[in-house]
Write an enzyme that holds these catalytic residues in place. Structure first.
Site, PDB file in Angstrom:
ATOM      1  N   CYS A   1       1.344  -1.199  -0.017  1.00 36.81           N
ATOM      2  CA  CYS A   1      -0.151  -0.058   0.155  1.00 36.81           C
ATOM      3  C   CYS A   1       0.683   0.958   0.100  1.00 36.81           C
ATOM      4  O   CYS A   1       1.624   0.507   0.830  1.00 36.81           O
ATOM      5  CB  CYS A   1      -0.749  -0.322   1.667  1.00 36.81           C
ATOM      6  SG  CYS A   1      -2.001   1.436   1.953  1.00 36.81           S
TER       7      CYS A   1
ATOM      8  N   SER B   1       0.509  -9.939   2.492  1.00 36.82           N
ATOM      9  CA  SER B   1       1.768  -9.786   2.673  1.00 36.82           C
ATOM     10  C   SER B   1       2.279 -11.804   2.864  1.00 36.82           C
ATOM     11  O   SER B   1       3.180 -12.656   2.627  1.00 36.82           O
ATOM     12  CB  SER B   1       3.076  -8.987   2.953  1.00 36.82           C
ATOM     13  OG  SER B   1       2.512  -8.132   2.748  1.00 36.82           O
TER      14      SER B   1
ATOM     15  N   ARG C   1       0.947  -7.904  -5.045  1.00 42.13           N
ATOM     16  CA  ARG C   1       0.731  -6.192  -5.232  1.00 42.13           C
ATOM     17  C   ARG C   1      -1.039  -5.647  -4.676  1.00 42.13           C
ATOM     18  O   ARG C   1      -1.737  -6.822  -4.009  1.00 42.13           O
ATOM     19  CB  ARG C   1      -0.012  -5.923  -7.320  1.00 42.13           C
ATOM     20  CG  ARG C   1      -1.042  -7.308  -7.490  1.00 42.13           C
ATOM     21  CD  ARG C   1      -0.775  -7.255  -8.777  1.00 42.13           C
ATOM     22  NE  ARG C   1      -2.229  -7.582  -9.426  1.00 42.13           N
ATOM     23  CZ  ARG C   1      -2.063  -7.835 -11.021  1.00 42.13           C
ATOM     24  NH1 ARG C   1      -1.610  -7.279 -11.505  1.00 42.13           N
ATOM     25  NH2 ARG C   1      -3.550  -8.233 -11.323  1.00 42.13           N
TER      26      ARG C   1
ATOM     27  N   ARG D   1      -7.609  -5.301 -14.149  1.00 43.25           N
ATOM     28  CA  ARG D   1      -9.293  -4.886 -13.771  1.00 43.25           C
ATOM     29  C   ARG D   1      -9.620  -4.656 -14.755  1.00 43.25           C
ATOM     30  O   ARG D   1     -10.849  -5.009 -15.505  1.00 43.25           O
ATOM     31  CB  ARG D   1      -9.723  -4.372 -12.864  1.00 43.25           C
ATOM     32  CG  ARG D   1      -9.603  -5.362 -11.665  1.00 43.25           C
ATOM     33  CD  ARG D   1     -10.282  -5.061 -10.361  1.00 43.25           C
ATOM     34  NE  ARG D   1      -9.848  -3.321  -9.780  1.00 43.25           N
ATOM     35  CZ  ARG D   1      -8.722  -3.308  -8.858  1.00 43.25           C
ATOM     36  NH1 ARG D   1      -8.317  -4.480  -8.198  1.00 43.25           N
ATOM     37  NH2 ARG D   1      -8.429  -2.464  -8.282  1.00 43.25           N
TER      38      ARG D   1
HETATM   39  P1  XMP Z   1      -0.510  -6.776   4.750  1.00 44.19           P
HETATM   40  O1  XMP Z   1      -0.026  -5.886   5.286  1.00 44.19           O
HETATM   41  O2  XMP Z   1      -0.966  -7.414   4.991  1.00 44.19           O
HETATM   42  O3  XMP Z   1      -1.770  -5.945   4.268  1.00 44.19           O
HETATM   43  O4  XMP Z   1       0.501  -7.114   3.449  1.00 44.19           O
HETATM   44  C1  XMP Z   1      -3.467  -6.556   3.442  1.00 44.19           C
HETATM   45  C2  XMP Z   1      -4.081  -5.370   3.371  1.00 44.19           C
HETATM   46  O5  XMP Z   1      -3.410  -4.258   2.838  1.00 44.19           O
HETATM   47  C3  XMP Z   1      -4.282  -3.424   1.829  1.00 44.19           C
HETATM   48  N1  XMP Z   1      -4.335  -3.336   0.119  1.00 44.19           N
HETATM   49  C4  XMP Z   1      -3.982  -2.155   0.000  1.00 44.19           C
HETATM   50  N2  XMP Z   1      -4.018  -0.555   0.477  1.00 44.19           N
HETATM   51  N3  XMP Z   1      -3.266   0.037  -1.389  1.00 44.19           N
HETATM   52  C5  XMP Z   1      -3.756   0.273  -0.403  1.00 44.19           C
HETATM   53  O6  XMP Z   1      -3.644   1.685   0.166  1.00 44.19           O
HETATM   54  C6  XMP Z   1      -3.760  -0.738  -2.448  1.00 44.19           C
HETATM   55  O7  XMP Z   1      -3.166  -1.261  -3.226  1.00 44.19           O
HETATM   56  C7  XMP Z   1      -3.973  -1.960  -1.204  1.00 44.19           C
HETATM   57  N4  XMP Z   1      -4.202  -3.459  -2.039  1.00 44.19           N
HETATM   58  C8  XMP Z   1      -4.393  -4.041  -0.529  1.00 44.19           C
HETATM   59  C9  XMP Z   1      -5.853  -4.029   2.111  1.00 44.19           C
HETATM   60  O8  XMP Z   1      -6.902  -3.382   2.779  1.00 44.19           O
HETATM   61  C10 XMP Z   1      -5.438  -5.575   2.124  1.00 44.19           C
HETATM   62  O9  XMP Z   1      -6.039  -6.203   3.121  1.00 44.19           O
END
Ligand code: XMP
Length: 509
Positions: free
Chosen positions: A326, A383, A417, A428
């Site tokens: 993010c 992640s 990603r 998408r």
């Molecule tokens: P971790 O830290 O576990 O977090 O990888 C997973 C969460 O990250 C969010 N997520 C995003 N947030 N832009 C964002 O602002 C993105 O492109 C994005 N992709 C995922 C999402 O809430 C996920 O569950």
């Protein structure tokens, strides 16, 4: 005994914790060890029950994120088998609803007490068609029924092996009805196991008095039921699964199809859930689908939480910008450090019976218990699971220079990603030809990162569970619910705000 609900939190206590956690996240704290009351840190004996949403209990507080590099059917199956749940992402192109629905169907059919609606085929169908149906649905047995659903036989993968499929019909290869062991009416799992052992069969069709198919019990499912005691199942014994729908475009049509496929919970997932777009989306979903189990997010403030509570959601996703993929905070300067967000949202949600899902930012297993104490009913991770075998995507080998030996070795990686990354948006929107600048104008708030390939998600979940159990032991409690109660009775007994050197000593490795 403590329940799966987060304990109600005293307003004065939470206000004082909020002062302490403003601007803080997981690595800013340690928890002070307490007198341990557990003889053994045995994950099968320590209760970790929690709520995912108002009506869904998990035995393990772990949810795999709705990201297209994290959760499709294989991941959702492992998560539910291990006691958590997976949320299937909506990273399919607009109008492309079927692929997401198929992932939900695969999960719902994976493991059942009784398969109420087994894949079936007619006796006169060509064998080619049966082989194609088996491949598409990834099942090894088809129930053969006529057009009034009367049982005619069973066809298994083995019946097709070495048989020329072209020109033959299902009835040529199936085991016919008169050679099958069949049970009239419903049957409990224990009785089914006894009957199947006595007759040495692996499949048991259930029929009514007119021989119409009622369902199918398989030995594999019965064995899984006993081998996986913590699995997250619905009332029919099927694994539970969630799916994300978004808040615009085809989201209502998507929701309708997902509900038809048996999805257990819908997630309206947008980056900024405290918004006019969310307001409209929740209202529309409620109007069309009434009391469907509905999680919404993301929010990171008490006002955002109140906004969603007032609109009658069944669960709230908390996290503005902590995710590994993010870039929201870098690109917008908006966001809330995750511990502050959890405490703020908990302050508002306390006593509401609407659970909070701590979403994102868990980069080491120790952060799990922090997320679960500061305010999360359960935790969502992206992640941490993106490098596993069950995550979609290929393993790529990259050359890595080892600093000590200065040797270069090939290390396996997978890609994580962000769902708002340029790459995910491009996929998408079906805009392969658009250039980077053009897509950037759409407002990318995510990035693509390589994560080491780490084997099965099952092993990782089990490790996480062991570490949560160890945390409970250090915290002087016998269950997650009890530790939460003890923590919130006297948070200052636990909380150690770290100095820079304290943080370095604790977390820099
Ligand atoms: P971790 O830290 O576990 O977090 O990888 C997973 C969460 O990250 C969010 N997520 C995003 N947030 N832009 C964002 O602002 C993105 O492109 C994005 N992709 C995922 C999402 O809430 C996920 O569950």
């Amino acid at each position: 005994m403590a329940s799966a609900d987060f304990p109600a939190v005293d307003a004065r206590t939470i206000a004082s914790v909020l002062q302490l956690v403003r601007g803080a996240t997981f690595d800013d704290f340690l928890l002070a060890p307490q007198h341990s009351v557990l003889e053994r840190r045995d994950p099968s004996a320590i209760d970790l029950s929690c709520l995912l949403s108002r009506h869904i209990v998990l035995r393990r507080p772990i949810v795999s994120a709705n990201m297209d590099t994290v959760t499709r059917a294989p991941m959702a199956i492992v998560q539910a088998e291990e006691g958590g749940i997976g949320i299937i992402d909506r990273g399919f192109r607009p109008g492309d609803i079927r692929p997401q629905v198929r992932e939900v169907e695969i999960v719902k059919r994976t493991q059942h007490g009784v398969i109420a609606d087994p894949y079936s085929i007619g006796p006169d169908a060509p064998l080619d068609e049966a082989a194609a149906l088996m491949a598409r649905s990834r099942v090894g047995t088809l129930v053969v029924v006529d057009d009034r659903r009367k049982l005619k036989g069973l066809l298994t993968e083995r019946d097709l092996r070495f048989a020329p499929t072209s020109g033959s019909r299902v009835s040529d290869r199936m085991t016919p009805r008169d050679k099958l062991v069949v049970h009239p009416g419903p049957l409990a799992p224990v009785a089914a196991e006894r009957l199947m052992m006595a007759h040495k069969v692996k499949k048991l069709p259930l029929v009514d008095e007119a021989d119409v198919l009622l369902g199918l019990i398989t030995a594999k499912d019965l064995m899984r039921q006993t081998r996986l005691p913590f699995a997250t199942r619905d009332e029919q014994g099927r694994l539970r699964v969630g799916a994300a729908i978004g808040a615009k475009g085809d989201y209502l049509e998507r929701a309708a199809e997902l509900i038809k496929a048996g999805v257990d919970v819908l997630v309206i997932d947008i980056a900024h859930g405290h918004s006019i777009v969310m307001d409209r989306a929740i209202a529309e979903v409620r109007k069309r689908f009434g009391p469907v189990e509905l999680i919404a997010g993301n929010v990171g403030t008490s006002e955002g939480t109140r906004f969603l509570l007032d609109r009658g959601v069944n669960g709230i996703k908390v996290g503005i910008g902590p995710g590994g993929g993010c870039t929201t905070r870098q690109t917008t300067s908006f966001g809330v450090p995750q511990v502050q967000a959890l405490v703020e949202c908990r302050k508002e949600a306390s006593g509401s019976r609407v659970p909070l899902i701590a979403d994102g930012g868990v980069r080491r297993h120790g952060a799990l218990i922090a997320a679960l104490l500061f305010g999360g009913d359960c935790t969502m991770l992206g992640s941490a699971f993106a490098g596993t075998t069950e995550a979609p995507g290929e393993v790529v080998h990259k050359s890595v220079l080892l600093p000590e030996s200065q040797k270069t070795v090939k290390v396996p990686f997978k890609v994580l990603r962000g769902m708002a990354s340029i790459e995910a948006i491009r996929d998408r929107l079906d805009v392969e030809d658009a250039d980077r600048v053009e897509i950037e104008a759409l407002g990318a708030e995510g990035t693509e990162v390589s994560v080491p390939a780490v084997g099965s998600a099952r092993a990782i979940v089990r490790d996480m569970v062991k570490h949560i159990c160890s945390s409970i032991s250090y915290g002087g409690a016998a269950s997650l619910g009890e530790l939460r109660e003890m923590f919130w009775r006297d948070p200052m007994r636990y909380l150690i705000k770290l100095s820079t050197s304290g943080r370095r000593e604790s977390y820099d490795r």
